[in-house]
Design a protein around this motif. Structure first.
Motif, short mmCIF file in Angstrom:
data_model
loop_
_atom_site.label_atom_id
_atom_site.label_comp_id
_atom_site.label_asym_id
_atom_site.label_seq_id
_atom_site.Cartn_x
_atom_site.Cartn_y
_atom_site.Cartn_z
N ALA A 55 0.72 -1.16 -0.02
CA ALA A 55 -0.04 -0.04 0.08
C ALA A 55 0.89 1.28 -0.05
O ALA A 55 1.99 1.41 0.29
CB ALA A 55 -0.79 0.06 1.40
N GLY A 56 0.45 2.26 -0.31
CA GLY A 56 0.87 3.45 -0.44
C GLY A 56 2.05 4.02 -1.62
O GLY A 56 2.05 2.69 -2.52
N ASP A 57 2.84 4.71 -1.77
CA ASP A 57 3.09 5.20 -2.98
C ASP A 57 4.83 4.67 -2.83
O ASP A 57 5.51 5.35 -2.19
CB ASP A 57 3.33 6.68 -3.30
N PHE A 58 5.20 3.60 -3.33
CA PHE A 58 6.66 3.09 -3.19
C PHE A 58 7.58 4.08 -4.01
O PHE A 58 8.89 3.70 -3.66
CB PHE A 58 6.78 1.57 -3.68
N SER A 59 7.21 4.62 -4.85
CA SER A 59 8.05 5.45 -5.74
C SER A 59 8.44 6.92 -5.28
O SER A 59 9.09 7.63 -5.84
CB SER A 59 7.25 5.57 -7.07
N SER A 60 7.93 7.14 -4.13
CA SER A 60 8.01 8.62 -3.46
C SER A 60 8.20 8.33 -2.00
O SER A 60 8.37 7.39 -1.30
CB SER A 60 6.78 9.40 -3.72
N PHE A 61 8.58 9.68 -1.46
CA PHE A 61 8.96 9.79 0.15
C PHE A 61 8.66 11.20 0.47
O PHE A 61 8.52 12.00 -0.42
CB PHE A 61 10.36 9.50 -0.06
N HIS A 62 8.62 11.41 1.75
CA HIS A 62 8.17 12.77 2.58
C HIS A 62 9.77 13.36 2.57
O HIS A 62 10.62 12.89 3.08
CB HIS A 62 7.88 12.60 3.82
N ALA A 63 9.95 14.51 1.83
CA ALA A 63 11.09 15.26 1.72
C ALA A 63 11.01 16.67 2.48
O ALA A 63 10.01 17.09 2.70
CB ALA A 63 11.44 15.45 0.35
N GLU A 64 12.28 16.84 3.09
CA GLU A 64 12.53 18.19 3.61
C GLU A 64 13.72 18.62 3.26
O GLU A 64 14.71 18.09 2.94
CB GLU A 64 12.70 17.96 5.26
N PRO A 65 13.90 20.25 3.10
CA PRO A 65 14.96 21.03 2.31
C PRO A 65 16.09 20.85 3.29
O PRO A 65 16.17 21.45 4.51
CB PRO A 65 14.43 21.97 2.15
N LEU A 66 17.12 20.06 2.97
CA LEU A 66 18.19 19.84 4.15
C LEU A 66 19.58 20.40 3.70
O LEU A 66 19.87 20.31 2.70
CB LEU A 66 18.40 18.32 4.26
#
Length: 490
Positions: A262-273
């Motif tokens: 389930a969910g989007d295996f091709s993406s992720f939660h990103a932050e500007p680091l």
């Protein structure tokens, strides 16, 4: 101190992971009278997964109510091009859904509704252990949604829960990784293989009536990151050390047992680091008031489509697709017109500064010609208008692509400043399919007996993260998993 394993030990509930989802599961199960063990691959000093390193923002108006847009946003981020037949089927009672709909990877309405309705009661439950919540300042200069957070952040939550777990007799095992997992045998046991630091190179077997997978995503596993995210995964790193412990075994072991993804295996939660910093969540969130350029000195995205708390995720994720997976935010002395702008800078590294654009480009190691041309084009595209830093002001560029939709002012008041930014990963989106009781669902829409999952190991998000919902998801479904697993013992 970590307890010592004995091969063949048996527990009512075995929890994999000690972040907010795992500890909520452990405490809830122990309160219900179950014998509980928690398996954690990190050391006692670094337990807690990603929760340990975050402020743990919660998308809630107060301790009882989620934000008004909570369910709407989660449902709208349910994936692309969903079959209308699937959507229509979910309007019926869950027991009447076709099997393929129960196994569908989208966040179904039952799951979203449970998360929304149980958020307030879960916070009240956490408060009984002494955890306090408040509307404390965030690092967002502009925000579209209300947020509260635990006083002391995620660290305060997990330390409090761990202490209560110990009081309840929960066994905690550190430096321990799960290597195998079976379905229930004829006697009602799930067999769990573990590797532990106490027995280097040795595999031990445990037994449990139920197992809760709360071991996070796979952001700490470069092989899985490349498999699912692609070649640009080489440019991404976790925003904090907790992410390195998330290797994805829990997800893989569940899928090997037939669990539905389930969910989007091709993406992720990103932050500007800021890649120069070793600090956790060394964020740079002021880009709506400047421009973002790649190493060629060229802009590549709309830096300010709206409030930063809504848009930083996809903007940060876009950086991984630029040359060498890096960008720079460039701004000038006009930044001081933005009240409290420095709270949007979480890095412990200084800005790169220069008196002119060419010198700034050289100091950053980006194309001098490219940045000068970009700056000339951008400044020419800015128009006069009212600048309103604390709300979207519609002050947009004209005649260039990509457009900058808000806060577009000329950048010509030296000295100039820049910060490098990469796409830091908070957590992955793909995971295990569960129902609203946190039970794992297999590819045929059936419950896998005795197997539960909660937190970042489960799939919920697609496209864009609905901000300040991840820790809440872990607490809500962790608690549900522990209570439900314990109830099955009766």
């Amino acid at each position: 101190m970590s307890q010592i394993f004995q091969a063949g030990s048996a527990f009512d509930v075995l929890v994999i992971g000690s972040g907010i989802a795992g500890l909520s599961s452990a405490v809830a199960a122990a309160e219900a009278g179950a014998s509980v063990a928690v398996l954690e691959r990190s050391s006692p000093e670094e337990f807690g997964g990603n929760t340990r390193w975050t402020e743990s923002y919660l998308r809630m108006k107060n301790e009882h109510e989620v934000s008004d847009d909570f369910e709407e946003l989660l449902v709208s981020n349910a994936g692309n091009n969903i079959d209308p037949n699937v959507i229509e089927a979910t309007s019926a009672a869950y027991e009447n859904w076709p099997d393929y709909v129960k196994a569908h990877g989208m966040p179904d309405p039952e799951l979203v509704s449970t998360l929304s309705s149980c958020a307030g009661p879960t916070l009240q439950w956490l408060k009984t252990f002494g955890i306090r919540f408040d509307a404390l300042p965030t690092y967002f200069v502009t925000a579209a949604a209300p947020r509260i957070m635990p006083v002391g952040g995620g660290l305060a939550m997990i330390e409090t829960l761990q202490a209560h777990a110990r009081k309840r007799g929960v066994s905690l095992f550190f430096h321990t990784t799960v290597t195998s997992l079976s379905r229930r045998d004829s006697e009602g046991w799930l067999n769990v293989g573990v590797a532990t630091g106490d027995k280097a190179g040795e595999s031990l077997m445990l037994r449990a009536r139920s197992v809760v997978i709360a071991s996070g995503g796979f952001e700490g596993n470069p092989e899985m990151m490349t498999q699912y995210i692609g070649g640009t995964a080489r440019y991404i790193r976790p925003v904090a050390r907790g992410g390195y412990y998330n290797k994805g075994e829990g997800i893989r072991l569940a899928l090997a047992l037939g669990a539905a993804p389930a969910g989007d295996f091709s993406s992720f939660h990103a932050e500007p680091l800021d890649p120069r910093s070793a600090a956790p969540e060394a964020l740079v969130m002021n880009f709506p008031y400047g421009i973002l350029v790649n190493k060629n000195g060229r802009r590549f995205t709309d830096e300010a489509p709206g409030p930063v708390d809504v848009n930083y995720d996809h903007i940060s994720r876009a950086i991984k697709d630029e040359p060498d997976g890096i960008a720079w935010v460039v701004f000038d002395q006009r930044i001081h017109d933005v009240p409290n702008w420095k709270k949007s800078i979480r890095t412990d590294q200084p800005s790169i500064q220069a008196d002119d654009i060419a010198s700034l480009a050289q100091a950053c190691g980006i194309s001098v010609e490219g940045l000068q041309r970009t700056m000339d084009e951008y400044n020419a595209a800015c128009s006069d208008g009212e600048f309103a830093p604390l709300r979207p002001d519609g002050l947009a560029t004209r005649g260039i692509s990509p457009v900058k939709s808000n806060w577009a002012r000329r950048i010509d008041q030296g000295s100039y400043m820049a910060y490098p930014i990469i796409a830091g990963i908070c957590f992955t989106y793909g995971g295990i399919k569960t129902n609203n009781c946190a039970q794992v669902v297999d590819a045929d829409g059936r419950i896998v007996p005795g197997l539960y999952a909660a937190g970042e190991a489960t799939g919920l998000y697609y496209q864009v993260y609905t901000g300040a919902t991840s820790v809440l998801r872990g607490a809500v479904f962790g608690k549900i998993a522990g209570q439900h697993a314990a109830a099955q013992l009766c």
